[in-house]
Design a protein around this motif. Structure first.
Motif, PDB file in Angstrom:
ATOM      1  N   GLU A  12       0.875  -1.608  -0.024  1.00 52.61           N
ATOM      2  CA  GLU A  12      -0.132   0.361  -0.042  1.00 52.61           C
ATOM      3  C   GLU A  12       0.706   1.284  -0.526  1.00 52.61           C
ATOM      4  O   GLU A  12       0.706   2.338  -0.455  1.00 52.61           O
ATOM      5  CB  GLU A  12      -0.934  -0.091   1.183  1.00 52.61           C
ATOM      6  CG  GLU A  12      -2.034   1.092   1.729  1.00 52.61           C
ATOM      7  CD  GLU A  12      -2.781   1.088   0.193  1.00 52.61           C
ATOM      8  OE1 GLU A  12      -3.343   2.033  -0.132  1.00 52.61           O
ATOM      9  OE2 GLU A  12      -3.144  -0.421  -0.784  1.00 52.61           O
ATOM     10  N   LYS A  13       1.788   1.765   0.505  1.00 56.47           N
ATOM     11  CA  LYS A  13       2.674   2.368   0.749  1.00 56.47           C
ATOM     12  C   LYS A  13       3.638   2.595  -0.563  1.00 56.47           C
ATOM     13  O   LYS A  13       3.840   4.416  -0.974  1.00 56.47           O
ATOM     14  CB  LYS A  13       4.224   2.117   1.512  1.00 56.47           C
ATOM     15  CG  LYS A  13       3.491   3.002   3.575  1.00 56.47           C
ATOM     16  CD  LYS A  13       4.536   2.733   3.934  1.00 56.47           C
ATOM     17  CE  LYS A  13       4.278   1.485   5.734  1.00 56.47           C
ATOM     18  NZ  LYS A  13       4.901   2.101   6.375  1.00 56.47           N
ATOM     19  N   CYS A  19       1.722   6.562  -6.770  1.00 54.70           N
ATOM     20  CA  CYS A  19       1.033   8.145  -7.268  1.00 54.70           C
ATOM     21  C   CYS A  19       1.503   9.008  -7.090  1.00 54.70           C
ATOM     22  O   CYS A  19       1.258  10.424  -7.627  1.00 54.70           O
ATOM     23  CB  CYS A  19      -0.649   7.671  -6.063  1.00 54.70           C
ATOM     24  SG  CYS A  19      -1.635   6.116  -6.996  1.00 54.70           S
ATOM     25  N   ALA A  20       1.990   9.722  -5.859  1.00 54.80           N
ATOM     26  CA  ALA A  20       2.782  10.804  -4.981  1.00 54.80           C
ATOM     27  C   ALA A  20       3.499  10.830  -6.256  1.00 54.80           C
ATOM     28  O   ALA A  20       3.478  12.724  -6.951  1.00 54.80           O
ATOM     29  CB  ALA A  20       2.701  10.710  -3.777  1.00 54.80           C
ATOM     30  N   VAL A  21       4.751  10.220  -6.862  1.00 62.45           N
ATOM     31  CA  VAL A  21       5.522  10.428  -7.675  1.00 62.45           C
ATOM     32  C   VAL A  21       4.704  11.467  -8.801  1.00 62.45           C
ATOM     33  O   VAL A  21       5.101  12.259  -9.435  1.00 62.45           O
ATOM     34  CB  VAL A  21       6.467   9.246  -7.932  1.00 62.45           C
ATOM     35  CG1 VAL A  21       7.312  10.303  -9.198  1.00 62.45           C
ATOM     36  CG2 VAL A  21       7.034   9.634  -6.505  1.00 62.45           C
ATOM     37  N   ALA A  22       3.954   9.991  -9.726  1.00 69.51           N
ATOM     38  CA  ALA A  22       3.007  11.283 -10.559  1.00 69.51           C
ATOM     39  C   ALA A  22       2.813  11.854 -11.059  1.00 69.51           C
ATOM     40  O   ALA A  22       2.607  13.120 -11.600  1.00 69.51           O
ATOM     41  CB  ALA A  22       2.393   9.790 -10.825  1.00 69.51           C
ATOM     42  N   GLU A  23       2.238  12.447  -8.684  1.00 71.93           N
ATOM     43  CA  GLU A  23       1.260  13.367  -9.348  1.00 71.93           C
ATOM     44  C   GLU A  23       2.849  14.867  -9.720  1.00 71.93           C
ATOM     45  O   GLU A  23       1.454  15.863 -10.410  1.00 71.93           O
ATOM     46  CB  GLU A  23       0.698  13.663  -8.168  1.00 71.93           C
ATOM     47  CG  GLU A  23      -1.103  13.499  -7.665  1.00 71.93           C
ATOM     48  CD  GLU A  23      -1.184  13.457  -6.147  1.00 71.93           C
ATOM     49  OE1 GLU A  23      -0.865  13.911  -5.281  1.00 71.93           O
ATOM     50  OE2 GLU A  23      -2.466  12.408  -6.265  1.00 71.93           O
ATOM     51  N   ARG A  64      12.158  11.898  -4.861  1.00 73.01           N
ATOM     52  CA  ARG A  64      12.447  10.978  -3.587  1.00 73.01           C
ATOM     53  C   ARG A  64      11.632  11.783  -2.718  1.00 73.01           C
ATOM     54  O   ARG A  64      11.635  11.491  -1.321  1.00 73.01           O
ATOM     55  CB  ARG A  64      13.883  11.276  -3.491  1.00 73.01           C
ATOM     56  CG  ARG A  64      14.837  10.563  -4.436  1.00 73.01           C
ATOM     57  CD  ARG A  64      16.109  10.617  -3.931  1.00 73.01           C
ATOM     58  NE  ARG A  64      17.340  11.918  -3.902  1.00 73.01           N
ATOM     59  CZ  ARG A  64      17.688  12.423  -5.467  1.00 73.01           C
ATOM     60  NH1 ARG A  64      17.463  11.790  -6.882  1.00 73.01           N
ATOM     61  NH2 ARG A  64      18.022  13.597  -5.405  1.00 73.01           N
ATOM     62  N   ARG A  65      11.477  13.138  -1.908  1.00 73.00           N
ATOM     63  CA  ARG A  65      10.973  13.527  -1.647  1.00 73.00           C
ATOM     64  C   ARG A  65       9.933  12.930  -0.736  1.00 73.00           C
ATOM     65  O   ARG A  65       9.139  13.340  -0.236  1.00 73.00           O
ATOM     66  CB  ARG A  65      10.959  15.092  -1.602  1.00 73.00           C
ATOM     67  CG  ARG A  65      10.815  15.605  -0.481  1.00 73.00           C
ATOM     68  CD  ARG A  65      10.410  17.718  -0.599  1.00 73.00           C
ATOM     69  NE  ARG A  65      12.010  17.967   0.149  1.00 73.00           N
ATOM     70  CZ  ARG A  65      12.402  18.967   0.333  1.00 73.00           C
ATOM     71  NH1 ARG A  65      11.774  19.918   0.001  1.00 73.00           N
ATOM     72  NH2 ARG A  65      13.277  18.826   0.573  1.00 73.00           N
ATOM     73  N   VAL A  66       8.398  12.830  -2.554  1.00 68.49           N
ATOM     74  CA  VAL A  66       7.708  13.036  -1.772  1.00 68.49           C
ATOM     75  C   VAL A  66       7.594  10.906  -2.273  1.00 68.49           C
ATOM     76  O   VAL A  66       6.317  10.679  -1.606  1.00 68.49           O
ATOM     77  CB  VAL A  66       6.478  13.323  -3.350  1.00 68.49           C
ATOM     78  CG1 VAL A  66       6.136  14.656  -3.543  1.00 68.49           C
ATOM     79  CG2 VAL A  66       7.134  12.836  -4.501  1.00 68.49           C
ATOM     80  N   ALA A  67       8.279  10.714  -2.152  1.00 68.45           N
ATOM     81  CA  ALA A  67       8.030   8.851  -2.028  1.00 68.45           C
ATOM     82  C   ALA A  67       8.832   9.050  -0.852  1.00 68.45           C
ATOM     83  O   ALA A  67       8.014   7.697   0.335  1.00 68.45           O
ATOM     84  CB  ALA A  67       9.501   8.143  -3.210  1.00 68.45           C
TER      85      ALA A  67
END
Length: 87
Positions: A12-13, A19-23, A64-67
Motif C-alpha cells: 500500500e505504501k 501516485c505521489a511521484v506521478a502527481e 525522492r522527497r514525495v516518495a
C-alpha cells in the motif's frame, strides 16, 4: 503477486508513493520554466513567480522527497551505501 505472508502494508505504501511521484511529474510538467506563476498581468506583460524554497531542487530530488513521505522506514529508500558501517 500477493500471496500468504505478503506485507500488504508495504505494498500500500508503494502504491501511495507511486501516485505521489506521478502527481509531482504532472505538476512539474504543467509549470512554466520560471516556476509556478503567482500572478500575471496582460497590459505591459508582467509575470510574478511563487517563491518556493524547493524550487532549486532537481526534479529527481523532488520525486525522492514525495516518495520518502510514504516509503521512509520500509528499507525501500536505501541507496546502497551504509555510512554507519563504513571503515
Amino acid at each position: 503477486v500477493v500471496t500468504t505472508g505478503t506485507d500488504t502494508d508495504t505494498i500500500e505504501k508503494i502504491k501511495l508513493a507511486t501516485c505521489a511521484v506521478a502527481e509531482k511529474v504532472k505538476q512539474l510538467d504543467g509549470m512554466e520554466s520560471g516556476g509556478e506563476i503567482a500572478s500575471e498581468r496582460v497590459g505591459n506583460h508582467s509575470v510574478s513567480y511563487v517563491q518556493n524554497p524547493t524550487a532549486q531542487l532537481s526534479d529527481d530530488a523532488k520525486f525522492r522527497r514525495v516518495a520518502k513521505l510514504y516509503l521512509w522506514g520500509t528499507g525501500l529508500m536505501f541507496a546502497g551505501v551504509n555510512c554507519e558501517n563504513a571503515a
